[in-house]
Write a protein that holds these residues in place. Structure first.
Motif, PDB file in Angstrom:
ATOM      1  N   ARG A   1       0.818  -1.192   0.000  1.00 43.72           N
ATOM      2  CA  ARG A   1       0.000   0.000   0.000  1.00 43.72           C
ATOM      3  C   ARG A   1       0.866   1.263   0.000  1.00 43.72           C
ATOM      4  N   VAL A   2       0.228   2.380  -0.388  1.00 46.45           N
ATOM      5  CA  VAL A   2       0.904   3.678  -0.420  1.00 46.45           C
ATOM      6  C   VAL A   2       0.021   4.652   0.354  1.00 46.45           C
ATOM      7  N   PRO A   3       0.030   4.559   1.692  1.00 42.48           N
ATOM      8  CA  PRO A   3      -0.931   5.344   2.490  1.00 42.48           C
ATOM      9  C   PRO A   3      -0.759   6.846   2.368  1.00 42.48           C
ATOM     10  N   ASP A   4       0.432   7.313   2.009  1.00 47.78           N
ATOM     11  CA  ASP A   4       0.653   8.763   1.891  1.00 47.78           C
ATOM     12  C   ASP A   4       0.156   9.340   0.568  1.00 47.78           C
ATOM     13  N   ASP A   5      -0.273   8.471  -0.343  1.00 43.36           N
ATOM     14  CA  ASP A   5      -0.754   8.914  -1.654  1.00 43.36           C
ATOM     15  C   ASP A   5      -2.026   8.132  -1.975  1.00 43.36           C
ATOM     16  N   PRO A   6      -3.201   8.631  -1.561  1.00 41.30           N
ATOM     17  CA  PRO A   6      -4.440   7.873  -1.721  1.00 41.30           C
ATOM     18  C   PRO A   6      -4.728   7.432  -3.150  1.00 41.30           C
ATOM     19  N   ALA A   7      -4.424   8.267  -4.133  1.00 38.78           N
ATOM     20  CA  ALA A   7      -4.702   7.893  -5.518  1.00 38.78           C
ATOM     21  C   ALA A   7      -3.831   6.721  -5.941  1.00 38.78           C
ATOM     22  N   THR A   8      -2.556   6.774  -5.621  1.00 34.32           N
ATOM     23  CA  THR A   8      -1.654   5.674  -5.948  1.00 34.32           C
ATOM     24  C   THR A   8      -2.021   4.415  -5.181  1.00 34.32           C
ATOM     25  N   ASP A   9      -2.441   4.606  -3.937  1.00 34.37           N
ATOM     26  CA  ASP A   9      -2.855   3.468  -3.109  1.00 34.37           C
ATOM     27  C   ASP A   9      -4.062   2.766  -3.721  1.00 34.37           C
ATOM     28  N   ARG A  10      -5.062   3.553  -4.144  1.00 37.45           N
ATOM     29  CA  ARG A  10      -6.244   2.953  -4.777  1.00 37.45           C
ATOM     30  C   ARG A  10      -5.868   2.246  -6.073  1.00 37.45           C
ATOM     31  N   ALA A  11      -4.943   2.829  -6.830  1.00 35.75           N
ATOM     32  CA  ALA A  11      -4.502   2.205  -8.077  1.00 35.75           C
ATOM     33  C   ALA A  11      -3.801   0.880  -7.806  1.00 35.75           C
ATOM     34  N   ALA A  12      -3.026   0.816  -6.717  1.00 38.63           N
ATOM     35  CA  ALA A  12      -2.353  -0.442  -6.366  1.00 38.63           C
ATOM     36  C   ALA A  12      -3.382  -1.528  -6.072  1.00 38.63           C
ATOM     37  N   GLY A  13      -4.458  -1.170  -5.374  1.00 37.00           N
ATOM     38  CA  GLY A  13      -5.520  -2.133  -5.107  1.00 37.00           C
ATOM     39  C   GLY A  13      -6.215  -2.586  -6.378  1.00 37.00           C
ATOM     40  N   ARG A  14      -6.520  -1.634  -7.270  1.00 38.41           N
ATOM     41  CA  ARG A  14      -7.174  -1.994  -8.535  1.00 38.41           C
ATOM     42  C   ARG A  14      -6.272  -2.897  -9.380  1.00 38.41           C
ATOM     43  N   ASN A  15      -4.989  -2.584  -9.407  1.00 37.01           N
ATOM     44  CA  ASN A  15      -4.060  -3.403 -10.181  1.00 37.01           C
ATOM     45  C   ASN A  15      -3.993  -4.825  -9.634  1.00 37.01           C
ATOM     46  N   LEU A  16      -4.035  -4.946  -8.317  1.00 34.13           N
ATOM     47  CA  LEU A  16      -4.021  -6.285  -7.720  1.00 34.13           C
ATOM     48  C   LEU A  16      -5.276  -7.056  -8.107  1.00 34.13           C
ATOM     49  N   LEU A  17      -6.432  -6.391  -8.044  1.00 29.95           N
ATOM     50  CA  LEU A  17      -7.682  -7.064  -8.422  1.00 29.95           C
ATOM     51  C   LEU A  17      -7.679  -7.501  -9.880  1.00 29.95           C
ATOM     52  N   GLY A  18      -6.928  -6.791 -10.729  1.00 34.18           N
ATOM     53  CA  GLY A  18      -6.883  -7.131 -12.152  1.00 34.18           C
ATOM     54  C   GLY A  18      -5.701  -7.987 -12.548  1.00 34.18           C
ATOM     55  N   SER A  19      -4.881  -8.411 -11.582  1.00 27.95           N
ATOM     56  CA  SER A  19      -3.655  -9.149 -11.887  1.00 27.95           C
ATOM     57  C   SER A  19      -3.932 -10.629 -12.138  1.00 27.95           C
ATOM     58  N   ALA A  20      -3.677 -11.091 -13.354  1.00 23.22           N
ATOM     59  CA  ALA A  20      -3.865 -12.504 -13.676  1.00 23.22           C
ATOM     60  C   ALA A  20      -2.931 -13.378 -12.855  1.00 23.22           C
ATOM     61  N   LYS A  21      -1.694 -12.906 -12.658  1.00 25.96           N
ATOM     62  CA  LYS A  21      -0.723 -13.672 -11.866  1.00 25.96           C
ATOM     63  C   LYS A  21      -1.232 -13.876 -10.451  1.00 25.96           C
ATOM     64  N   ASP A  22      -1.756 -12.829  -9.815  1.00 23.01           N
ATOM     65  CA  ASP A  22      -2.214 -12.941  -8.435  1.00 23.01           C
ATOM     66  C   ASP A  22      -3.508 -13.744  -8.325  1.00 23.01           C
ATOM     67  N   HIS A  23      -4.389 -13.643  -9.304  1.00 21.64           N
ATOM     68  CA  HIS A  23      -5.594 -14.480  -9.306  1.00 21.64           C
ATOM     69  C   HIS A  23      -5.214 -15.950  -9.447  1.00 21.64           C
ATOM     70  N   HIS A  24      -4.206 -16.229 -10.262  1.00 17.61           N
ATOM     71  CA  HIS A  24      -3.716 -17.594 -10.441  1.00 17.61           C
ATOM     72  C   HIS A  24      -3.219 -18.134  -9.105  1.00 17.61           C
ATOM     73  N   GLU A  25      -2.404 -17.348  -8.418  1.00 11.94           N
ATOM     74  CA  GLU A  25      -1.860 -17.748  -7.118  1.00 11.94           C
ATOM     75  C   GLU A  25      -2.985 -17.953  -6.096  1.00 11.94           C
ATOM     76  N   HIS A  26      -3.963 -17.046  -6.101  1.00  9.81           N
ATOM     77  CA  HIS A  26      -5.054 -17.106  -5.131  1.00  9.81           C
ATOM     78  C   HIS A  26      -5.932 -18.340  -5.337  1.00  9.81           C
ATOM     79  N   ARG A  27      -6.137 -18.720  -6.582  1.00 11.67           N
ATOM     80  CA  ARG A  27      -7.042 -19.827  -6.885  1.00 11.67           C
ATOM     81  C   ARG A  27      -6.589 -21.137  -6.255  1.00 11.67           C
ATOM     82  N   PHE A  28      -5.255 -21.349  -6.204  1.00 10.24           N
ATOM     83  CA  PHE A  28      -4.741 -22.570  -5.580  1.00 10.24           C
ATOM     84  C   PHE A  28      -5.220 -22.679  -4.134  1.00 10.24           C
TER      85      PHE A  28
END
Length: 371
Positions: A191-218
């Motif tokens: 997270r990037v708590p000092d920059d709310p816009a960047t922090d929100r973007a990091a969360g959105r990118n994680l939700l859209g990450s195929a690599k992380d969804h692949h890891e989570h599915r296991f």
């Protein structure tokens, strides 16, 4: 509230605080402890399960237990100054280990699909610190009030006098009557708590990450399969949701079930999940043992269970082991590796996860020394 004298076990959650004092019978395995609960010989079991299921557990029957529906909200204590002592292994060694794991994962002849690799940081305080003070510091700096502390002496040997203290966000399993919940986390972004816009973007990118969804599915597949085998109706959401801690974004999936055995037996059946080991479990555990060695109680589970089968077990992450000298602290952080992983990014992920423990100690973003 947590009363005095200092308890031997405490699990602090947003909606419940469980505190155990004293000790009676000691159990070196979950099966032995569960049998004692079923027989009615003991009313509660508390403590920790090690990462390696065959290793001695630190479980015992406390003298008495108090359970409150209130969160533990301590004032932030003033602790002695901590300093880094060593990185175990050196950061560049961890990067090499991740690269080696990726080569194994990319080999079509191998069965391995995911492995979780961790590293550790050793820190020392200028004077002795009480385990209860460390717990209060972590709980006070977590908006949700998550925290745990457990003695490890019941495991015997070198664990006598040691404590495991942490602020885990991950529910391995919770059972309240006929309701069972497991909330695995896998797939992370700092997270990037000092920059709310960047922090929100990091969360959105994680939700859209195929690599992380692949890891989570296991992880979701593993938890769902175990609960279907042991419980009644099981509900697995179609996809993960974004779960936040002060330091990290995670993909999380709340999985619910009905019925089944005790919380302790469910914890033993679920552990170790792909979130902290990998898949297939046996292959991942062998690679972890070869690359890391013995993890001890890091990435195990900490919790409690009563004779009715109710209880809660948290995955032992975002934690550190306090040595018997009450000055030496060994903190661990890990990340899930799949074939698409990038070694440098995995190193950065562990750096972010360390901050749940090291940040409140004044070691946030301090360069980790090369050992």
């Amino acid at each position: 509230m947590i009363d005095s004298p200092a308890p031997s076990f405490a699990l602090c959650r947003p909606d419940r605080t469980v505190v155990a004092h004293g000790g009676g019978a000691v159990f070196r395995s979950a099966a032995e402890a569960a049998a004692a609960l079923r027989s009615g010989r003991v009313g509660y079991v508390v403590g920790a399960l090690p990462f390696a299921p065959g290793a001695p557990a630190a479980l015992w029957a406390p003298r008495y237990v108090t359970i409150s529906d209130d969160a533990h909200r301590p004032a932030r204590p003033e602790l002695p100054r901590f300093e880094f002592a060593a990185a175990l292994p050196a950061p560049e060694t961890h990067v090499r280990r991740v690269a080696e794991a990726i080569r194994v994962l990319a080999d079509p002849a191998e069965r391995l699909r995911k492995v979780v690799l961790a590293r550790a940081v050793l820190a020392r305080a200028e004077r002795r610190v009480a385990p209860a003070e460390l717990l209060d510091l972590l709980v006070a700096t977590d908006p949700l009030g998550n925290g745990f502390r457990t003695e490890l002496s019941a495991a015997g040997g070198a664990y006598r006098g040691r404590h495991l203290i942490g602020s885990s966000p991950e529910i391995l399993v919770r059972r309240d009557g006929a309701t069972v919940l497991s909330h695995p986390l896998a797939g992370s972004a700092r997270r990037v708590p000092d920059d709310p816009a960047t922090d929100r973007a990091a969360g959105r990118n994680l939700l859209g990450s195929a690599k992380d969804h692949h890891e989570h599915r296991f992880v979701v597949d593993h938890v769902g399969a175990v609960l279907r085998r042991l419980c009644g109706t099981v509900h697995v959401p179609d996809g993960p949701e974004l779960t936040g801690t002060p330091e990290m974004w995670h993909l999380g999936t709340p999985i619910t079930a009905t019925g089944g055995p005790s919380a302790l037996e469910l914890a033993a059946a679920l552990h170790p999940t792909p979130a902290i080991c990998g898949t297939p479990t046996e292959d991942a555990a062998r690679l972890i043992a070869r690359l890391e060695g013995d993890r001890g109680f890091y990435a195990g589970a900490v919790g409690w269970c009563d004779a009715a089968g109710d209880g809660e077990w948290m995955v032992a992450i975002r934690c550190a082991e306090l040595a018997a000298d009450h000055r030496t602290l060994l903190a661990h952080a890990g990340g899930g590796i799949v074939a698409e992983s990038d070694p440098a990014a995995e190193l950065a992920e562990t750096t972010g996860k360390f901050q749940r423990v090291l940040g409140p100690l004044g070691l946030a973003d301090t360069p980790v020394p090369v050992s």
